[in-house]
Design a protein around this motif. Sequence first.
Motif, PDB file in Angstrom:
ATOM      1  N   ILE A  84       9.105  19.624 -14.332  1.00  0.00           N
ATOM      2  CA  ILE A  84       8.028  19.849 -15.299  1.00  0.00           C
ATOM      3  C   ILE A  84       8.620  20.255 -16.639  1.00  0.00           C
ATOM      4  O   ILE A  84       8.234  19.753 -17.691  1.00  0.00           O
ATOM      5  N   GLY A  85       9.579  21.161 -16.627  1.00  0.00           N
ATOM      6  CA  GLY A  85      10.210  21.636 -17.848  1.00  0.00           C
ATOM      7  C   GLY A  85      10.907  20.539 -18.627  1.00  0.00           C
ATOM      8  O   GLY A  85      11.002  20.598 -19.848  1.00  0.00           O
ATOM      9  N   GLU A  86      11.391  19.527 -17.951  1.00  0.00           N
ATOM     10  CA  GLU A  86      12.055  18.416 -18.635  1.00  0.00           C
ATOM     11  C   GLU A  86      11.067  17.342 -19.090  1.00  0.00           C
ATOM     12  O   GLU A  86      11.359  16.575 -19.994  1.00  0.00           O
ATOM     13  N   HIS A  87       9.894  17.295 -18.480  1.00  0.00           N
ATOM     14  CA  HIS A  87       8.912  16.241 -18.771  1.00  0.00           C
ATOM     15  C   HIS A  87       7.871  16.672 -19.824  1.00  0.00           C
ATOM     16  O   HIS A  87       7.558  15.905 -20.730  1.00  0.00           O
ATOM     17  N   ILE A  88       7.353  17.855 -19.680  1.00  0.00           N
ATOM     18  CA  ILE A  88       6.223  18.305 -20.502  1.00  0.00           C
ATOM     19  C   ILE A  88       6.534  18.357 -21.995  1.00  0.00           C
ATOM     20  O   ILE A  88       5.702  17.943 -22.802  1.00  0.00           O
ATOM     21  N   PRO A  89       7.683  18.837 -22.450  1.00  0.00           N
ATOM     22  CA  PRO A  89       7.928  18.860 -23.901  1.00  0.00           C
ATOM     23  C   PRO A  89       7.780  17.487 -24.560  1.00  0.00           C
ATOM     24  O   PRO A  89       7.226  17.388 -25.660  1.00  0.00           O
ATOM     25  N   ARG A  90       8.238  16.425 -23.891  1.00  0.00           N
ATOM     26  CA  ARG A  90       8.068  15.067 -24.456  1.00  0.00           C
ATOM     27  C   ARG A  90       6.590  14.704 -24.536  1.00  0.00           C
ATOM     28  O   ARG A  90       6.137  14.135 -25.524  1.00  0.00           O
ATOM     29  N   GLN A  91       5.850  15.033 -23.494  1.00  0.00           N
ATOM     30  CA  GLN A  91       4.429  14.688 -23.459  1.00  0.00           C
ATOM     31  C   GLN A  91       3.639  15.481 -24.498  1.00  0.00           C
ATOM     32  O   GLN A  91       2.780  14.944 -25.179  1.00  0.00           O
ATOM     33  N   VAL A  92       3.940  16.765 -24.611  1.00  0.00           N
ATOM     34  CA  VAL A  92       3.262  17.591 -25.612  1.00  0.00           C
ATOM     35  C   VAL A  92       3.631  17.091 -27.011  1.00  0.00           C
ATOM     36  O   VAL A  92       2.785  17.049 -27.910  1.00  0.00           O
TER      37      VAL A  92
END
Length: 164
Positions: A104-112
């Motif tokens: 989640i920590g690696e995925h969410i920043p890109r999505q946000v």
Amino acid sequence: MSDSQRFPVAAHALAYLAHKGAYDAAHAAPSAILAASVPTNPVVIRRVTALLAKAGLIATRPGASGGSWLLLRPEEIRLDAVLKAVNGCAHLGSAPAGAKGCPIGEHIPRQVGKVLTLADQAASEALSRITIADLLAENAPALAGLAVHGACTEAVRASGLILA
């Protein structure tokens, strides 16, 4: 000055210049006068007017007889250009770096980050329909049906001014 204040200060300064008919050096408004209208410090005004001048929206002259004046008519200055001039954005923040090794920590920043881009695009598109002339108009169609932003409402109430 915080990044989130550059746009409101810039819009206010441009509206003031238009209201006062500052369309040439002979009618330039000094930074102290603009600052009193906002109200803020003249240094803040000079920082913002430097950005507006760099964008070609105004001209400035330094010194005791200096000041700022508009290079365009108020109906030609769209608020998306003002936002861009002061390096602004929708100011929804930025995505914090996620924890390494966490899916989640690696995925969410890109999505946000993508969501923030979408918000910036929506803000720019909405602002492209509003001009400095609209800000000065009593009943501008571009602003019809809009309420004053909650934070702005509180600031106006705290200042003792009356909201129309």
